[in-house]
Every structure is written in structure tokens, then in C-alpha cells.
Write an enzyme that holds these catalytic residues in place. Structure first.
Site, PDB file in Angstrom:
ATOM      1  N   GLU A 146       0.833  -1.148  -0.058  1.00  0.00           N
ATOM      2  CA  GLU A 146      -0.079   0.071  -0.021  1.00  0.00           C
ATOM      3  C   GLU A 146       0.796   1.199   0.073  1.00  0.00           C
ATOM      4  OE1 GLU A 146      -3.000  -0.157   3.248  1.00  0.00           O
ATOM      5  OE2 GLU A 146      -4.006  -1.571   1.988  1.00  0.00           O
ATOM      6  N   GLU A 302      -6.554  -7.715  -0.648  1.00  0.00           N
ATOM      7  CA  GLU A 302      -6.876  -7.923   0.852  1.00  0.00           C
ATOM      8  C   GLU A 302      -8.249  -7.575   0.803  1.00  0.00           C
ATOM      9  OE1 GLU A 302      -4.625  -5.536   3.364  1.00  0.00           O
ATOM     10  OE2 GLU A 302      -2.936  -5.820   2.552  1.00  0.00           O
TER      11      GLU A 302
HETATM   12  C1  GLA Z   1      -4.156  -2.747   4.875  1.00  0.00           C
HETATM   13  C2  GLA Z   1      -2.938  -3.152   5.270  1.00  0.00           C
HETATM   14  C3  GLA Z   1      -2.661  -4.476   5.983  1.00  0.00           C
HETATM   15  C4  GLA Z   1      -3.356  -4.049   7.289  1.00  0.00           C
HETATM   16  C5  GLA Z   1      -4.759  -3.785   6.684  1.00  0.00           C
HETATM   17  C6  GLA Z   1      -5.923  -3.552   7.870  1.00  0.00           C
HETATM   18  O1  GLA Z   1      -4.811  -3.180   4.061  1.00  0.00           O
HETATM   19  O2  GLA Z   1      -2.146  -3.430   3.850  1.00  0.00           O
HETATM   20  O3  GLA Z   1      -1.394  -4.561   6.236  1.00  0.00           O
HETATM   21  O4  GLA Z   1      -3.081  -3.085   8.048  1.00  0.00           O
HETATM   22  O5  GLA Z   1      -4.965  -2.611   5.862  1.00  0.00           O
HETATM   23  O6  GLA Z   1      -7.188  -3.521   7.259  1.00  0.00           O
END
Ligand code: GLA
Length: 678
Positions: A146, A302
Site C-alpha cells: 500500500e 486484501e
Molecule cells: C491494509 C494493510 C494491511 C492491514 C490492513 C488492515 O490493507 O495493507 O497490512 O493493515 O490494511 O485493514
């Protein structure tokens, strides 16, 4: 049967003793997991001291996963620098607009222009790629995590220097720079490049052109780091598909450019489950990500099995909604459904984030749902070779987003998110699928193009849209479009710039409305509607007026117009029309007609059509809390149950059906097949 989809999640075994790993792989097999993201925050374990690497544990883990048939999406650990890095090189820490330096203590606290950070990041990625890159377990490269999530902008001196170089490349000379940024305003003229600084804390509105370029530059700076890591990984294993996880509509990064450098586009999708419109937002998220690189597959990297830790409150997914949301992504082309994270942490800032293996273990209903979905996905037939049946496009551009939401706009309440939701909502409700496109790409093949408040548009982009319409396309353009060029300089004359030929009127003023004020709009046939937020003040030119304001100071002025241009036509909307009026307008447009069967009472049912050469699939997803009956074409087979369906399908709350039909017409050319693992 082998799973046609990736299924799994972030796996952080470094948080657990070795004995738990064995239990993990057993549970993964039970849940049908075939891919896990490993090492994403493990820099401190991989390089505990500068230059001293420790890969033994990773080799053991990869062996264990390979033995159990579980693939690895191997991440570079550069999103979570270890404590020693900032102690040794304090300037790897970013600086905020007021000049305060951040401290170590969480993750992603990075200055992406810091030479020490870049050097140490390159080193650890190179070591990782060379040390384990050839392990048989590894199926994908996952770069960083991210990008820019927590610190999108840094204002330090390294950034200032790099920004000056960037402006030099873009503008060539100080004169050009002064001209582009309109620095004659407020005595901001630069006489030496060293005077150019990032948009740090200052008393009044910062120069919006400078601010826009700083956003372009910052997105680029992160992109350069991504390219550096990408080059290292590709050199070690060019055959592995590579991705980095996006965040859908994430404002700081212009993902269109990034996605072109990825083999599989991936995203993290976390709608706020307390928002009743989460399915709409989530659908739009999927459509955006699918559109970022139309030649590559995409996947959900995710999502949460139930709750997150960063909404307030962290509302869990309702029963069935994790499955429903997963099928929404599959319907919209996803090649994989992955979660954050595999096992719920015992410590740390995310210990109450739900996970595939919750704190309660197998006793939790979350685990039951995770196992059930894994089994179901594994049994789902191959959807490869089919593509979303999107007859219309939505134009979207990050520079427009940045410029439109600058603080010195006529109305602070005009946000890109609101505009997108306003224009997308009736299409979602009507089962009309769209692709997201940037204004620079070819629109050939789309019957209609929706242009949501494209305030910033270059002459070239405008010319592209004009030639699309001229050749027979239809554009639906909402107010505050065609206002400035790529430098954020206003196009003079009546508003509209290069889009003026499509507006049908001269927009001579704009009139943002006080919150809560509603305008009355009357269609030519006498029917009434409303508008809010904003009104253009326009004089009819060559367009046909479809609706006018019928009260107040704007009474009699055009609100909605239709204009012929070449072989096509354009519709221009001068205020934020109410939902029904907008749906009525869409009803006039080929490619945007709602599907008749979607009229109430079927509301809250999402319909997505995927077509291929010899078959088509219709996905039906019921987000409502009660049973819904939907009218469908006869003769489909629900691939989830194997049942042949009649003309009506009953969906229980959160129910999903995937109807397969032999394609009646032999199919149409595929824009891009989806649902393929790379
Ligand atoms: C993001 C991050 C993860 C985690 C999630 C929690 O997507 O990439 O590492 O912190 O948020 O929702």
C-alpha cells in the site's frame, strides 16, 4: 479440481512460534488456501542489523508451504523499516508540512526520496530476490505494501531538491514554470530555481498549480521507488507475475501509470460496512481496478473476513456479506480473493482486526465462512474467457481529482467521490456495467461515456472525447467540466474549454448552492425533478433544452441539454439532479438503459453479466435483509447449485446465484478476458 482462483491472505508467521506454523498449514489446507503473502512486514527479521541478513527461517517456511502445496506471493519488506534504520539514518523519516519530523514506532514512516532509504531498500530487496527468489513455492512478487498509505506527502529538503529537478524536466525553464504556475498572482514569481519549495505550511491558500504539480511529483516519487524494486525482482525472476497492492480510489497515487507496469493488478478493498451503500462503493472500486490496466488480470489482495480496526465503529460484516462481497469481485473479473490476514495477531495495533483464523480459532463463525468459501471457489468452474459486458465507460483522472478538490474552489462540497457515487448509483441499481477509463485512452467500442465533473482536461484529452462523439458515441457530461487545462489555468470564454462543442450552451457563471437548498427542474414534458449543490448559469446555444430551472433566479435557464455532434450526441447536466431525474436521462442513452427487470421490488440485487464466445454468466447478489425474486432469462444453470432455473430466481438474504447460459448470438469480440490467473 484445482482452484481457478487465488485464495488466501497475508501470512505473518514471524509473529508466531514455529509450532504454530504446522498448525497453520494444516488449517490452510482445510480452508482451500493456495496463495499466501509472506514477508510483507518482516524487514527486521530479514535484516536484524544493517548488512546482516537472516534467511534461514524464510527457507524453512517456504519449504513447509511448498510441501503442502501452498503458493507464496513473496513481498518485499520495504513498507516497514526496522528500528536500526532511522537511528542510523534519521533522514529516512519523513517531514510534515510544518517541518516536524516523524518518529519510528509504527510502519511506513518513510521519506521516499531519502538516499539512505533507497539504498537500504534496494539492498534488502536484492538480497531477498537472490537468496530465495528461485524457491519453488514462490508464485508471485508483491512489491512493498500500500504505497503512500500513511505518509502520502513528505516536505523535507530531499523532496524539495527532487521536486526542483522534476519541475526542470517538466518545464525546461523558469519562465515556463512561472507561466505554468501563474506566479504573477500574489507576487510569487521565482527568479531562481532554489526558491521553489514544496507546498509547506503557509498562511493562505497555497498556489493551486504548484500544489497540483506537487501531487504529480509525489505520486511519481513513489512510482520511481516501485520501479526500482520491480527492476531488481524482474532481474532475478522475470517469469514471475508482479504486483503491488493498490487501495482502489486512493487519492495520492495516480494508479493508471503504475498499473501499466504490473502483471496482475491487485487491490485492498475495505468498504465501511456501516455505510448502507457499501455494495455500490465496492462495485465501483472493482470496476476502477479492472480498468486500470485493461490488458492485465486483477485480484483482491486484501479484504477483511469481518471487521477492521480503523473505521469507527468497526462494524462486522453481516452474515453472508463476506461471501457476497467476494462474489461481487469475482463477478467483476477478480482472479483471486485474499484477506488480511491469515491468523489474528496476538499483539500489536491490529490484534482486533478479524482474520481467517480468528482468536477464537475454529469455533468462530468467521472460520466456518472462510472454509466454506474456499471450498466453493475451488469447485467453481473456470470463468476464464469471459469479460464484463460493459457497454459504457466512466472517465476518471487523478490530476482532475487533485485539482477539483483544491481548497480554493467555488464550492468545498463538490467532491469527486460524491460526483462518482451520484452518477454511478443509478447504473448499479439498473444492472448496467461500466468500465473506468482515463481521458487519454481510446473509447472505441463503448456506446456511451459518462464524464463526471472533469474540471481539469487538456486540449488533447478534449479533442479525444470530441472525436469519440463525432464518430457516433454518446457523452454524458456533468457540470464543472472543461474548466482548466493541465496547469490548472482557466480556459477563457464561456466555461467548457475543449468540451464547449458538446455542451450546447454557453456557461457564463456558476452558482454553488447553500447546503440544503434545492432547485426545481422541469422537463420539457412537464415532469418535475430537483437539483442541488451547484447550478451552472447558462444560455442556450446550439443544444436542445431537455429540462429548465423552473423557479428562483435561474428560472427559465437550461438545466439539461442535448447536442448533436458529428454522428453522435452529448448530454450536459448543469446541476446535481435527483436520482430519478438522472435515471430518466440515462434512459435516453443507448448503453445506459437500466435493465427492465431491475425495477423495484428487486432493489438491492446486483446484476453483472459476463460474456464469452460460447457462454455467458449472469451474477445475482442480494444485499438486502430479505428474500428477493428476480426475473431472468429462462434456461440458465446456477453453477453454484447445478440447478436449472426458470424465469424467476429467488435469492435468500445475502444470497448469490451465478447463472450460466449458452451464448445465444455466438458472442461478441472480447475486450479482455477476466478471471484468469496469470
Ligand atoms: C491494509 C494493510 C494491511 C492491514 C490492513 C488492515 O490493507 O495493507 O497490512 O493493515 O490494511 O485493514
Amino acid at each position: 479440481m484445482s482452484n481457478h482462483f487465488y485464495y488466501g491472505g497475508d501470512y505473518n508467521p514471524e509473529q508466531w512460534p514455529r509450532s504454530v506454523w504446522d498448525e497453520d498449514v494444516g488449517l490452510m489446507r482445510e480452508a482451500g488456501v493456495n496463495l499466501v503473502t509472506v514477508g510483507v512486514f518482516a524487514w527486521a527479521q530479514l535484516e536484524p542489523r544493517e548488512g546482516s541478513f537472516s534467511f534461514g527461517w524464510l527457507h524453512d517456511l517456504l519449504d513447509l508451504l511448498a510441501t503442502n502445496g501452498i503458493g507464496v506471493d513473496l513481498a518485499t519488506p520495504t513498507a516497514a523499516p526496522p528500528a536500526w534504520l532511522s537511528v542510523r539514518y534519521p533522514d529516512v523519516l519523513p517531514v510534515d508540512a510544518a517541518g516536524a519530523r516523524y518518529s519510528h514506532g509504527s510502519r511506513q514512516t518513510i521519506c521516499i526520496c531519502s538516499p539512505a532509504y533507497l539504498e537500504r531498500a534496494r539492498t534488502v530487496v536484492t538480497q531477498l530476490a537472490n537468496e530465495v527468489g528461485h524457491h519453488e513455492a514462490i508464485k508471485m512478487w508483491h512489491v512493498h505494501n500500500e504505497y503512500a498509505c500513511h505518509v502520502p506527502y513528505c516536505y523535507c529538503d530531499y523532496h524539495a531538491q527532487a521536486f526542483r529537478r522534476w519541475t526542470e524536466q517538466r518545464y525546461g525553464s523558469l519562465d515556463n514554470l512561472n507561466d505554468a504556475w501563474g506566479t504573477a498572482f500574489w507576487s510569487q514569481t521565482y527568479t531562481d530555481l532554489s526558491q521553489v519549495v514544496p507546498p509547506r505550511l503557509t498562511a493562505a491558500f497555497v498556489n493551486p498549480s504548484l500544489d497540483l504539480d506537487y501531487k504529480r511529483f509525489s505520486s511519481d516519487a513513489y512510482f520511481q521507488e516501485f520501479l526500482m524494486e520491480r527492476a531488481v525482482l524482474k532481474q532475478a525472476r522475470p517469469d514471475l507475475p508482479l504486483t503491488t497492492n493498490f487501495m482502489g480510489f486512493f487519492k495520492p497515487l495516480d494508479y493508471f501509470g503504475w498499473a501499466a507496469q504490473m502483471d496482475i493488478v491487485s487491490t485492498d478493498n475495505y468498504p465501511d460496512m456501516s455505510d448502507p451503500e457499501w455494495p455500490v462503493r465496492s462495485a465501483m472500486h472493482c470496476d476502477l481496478v479492472r480498468g486500470l490496466n485493461k490488458a492485465a488480470p486483477w485480484m483482491v489482495m486484501e479484504q477483511t473476513p469481518s471487521r477492521v480496526t480503523w473505521h469507527n465503529p468497526n462494524v462486522p460484516k453481516r452474515p453472508g456479506h463476506m461471501r457476497a462481497m467476494s462474489y461481487q469481485a469475482v463477478a467483476r473479473g477478480a482472479s483471486g480473493i485474499m484477506f488480511f490476514q491469515w491468523r489474528a495477531s496476538r499483539t500489536g495495533a491490529e490484534k482486533f482486526h478479524s482474520a481467517m483464523v480468528p482468536h477464537a480459532g475454529k469455533g468462530s463463525p468467521v472460520w466456518t465462512d472462510v472454509v466454506a468459501l474456499g471450498k466453493e471457489l475451488a469447485s467453481l468452474e473456470d470463468l476464464a474467457g469471459t469479460a464484463i459486458d460493459a457497454k459504457a465507460a466512466f472517465l476518471f483522472s487523478w490530476p482532475n481529482w487533485w485539482a477539483l478538490e483544491a481548497p480554493s474552489q467555488p464550492a468545498g462540497g463538490l467532491t469527486v467521490d460524491d460526483q462518482l457515487m451520484w452518477l454511478y448509483r443509478p447504473l448499479f441499481a439498473g444492472g448496467v456495467n461500466v468500465d473506468f477509463c482515463q481521458p487519454d485512452e481510446s473509447l472505441e467500442g463503448y456506446r456511451a461515456v459518462v464524464v463526471p465533473s472533469l474540471y481539469l482536461i487538456s486540449e488533447e484529452q478534449g479533442a479525444k472525447l470530441l472525436s469519440y462523439v463525432e464518430a457516433g458515441g454518446t457523452a454524458i457530461i456533468s457540470f464543472w467540466s472543461g474548466i482548466v487545462d493541465e496547469r490548472d489555468s482557466v480556459y477563457l470564454g464561456p466555461y467548457g474549454g475543449p468540451l464547449r462543442p458538446l455542451l450546447g450552451c454557453d456557461v457564463v457563471e456558476v452558482s454553488p448552492l447553500p447546503v440544503g437548498q434545492v432547485l426545481e427542474v422541469q422537463w420539457e414534458d412537464g415532469e418535475r425533478g430537483t437539483g442541488e449543490l451547484w447550478a451552472h448559469v447558462a444560455t442556450q446555444r446550439d443544444g436542445q433544452v431537455l429540462a429548465r430551472y423552473s423557479r428562483g433566479p435561474l428560472s427559465g435557464r437550461p438545466a439539461v441539454l442535448q447536442t448533436g455532434y458529428g454522428k453522435g450526441r452529448a448530454y450536459y447536466i448543469g446541476c446535481r439532479l435527483d436520482h430519478d431525474s438522472l435515471a430518466r436521462l440515462y434512459g435516453l442513452v443507448p448503453g445506459l438503459h437500466a435493465r427492465a427487470t431491475m425495477a423495484p421490488p428487486e432493489g438491492h440485487v446486483e446484476r453483472v453479466l459476463r460474456v464469452g464466445r460460447d457462454k455467458r454468466y449472469e451474477f445475482l447478489i442480494n444485499y438486502s435483509g430479505s428474500e428477493r425474486v428476480v426475473e431472468v432469462a429462462e434456461g440458465g444453470t446456477d453453477v453454484l447449485t447445478g440447478r436449472i432455473t426458470g424465469s424467476r430466481v429467488a435469492l435468500e438474504p445475502a444470497g448469490v446465484a451465478i447463472l450460466r447460459y449458452p451464448h445465444p448470438s455466438g458472442g461478441r469480440p472480447l475486450r479482455r478476458p477476466q478471471g484468469l490467473k496469470p
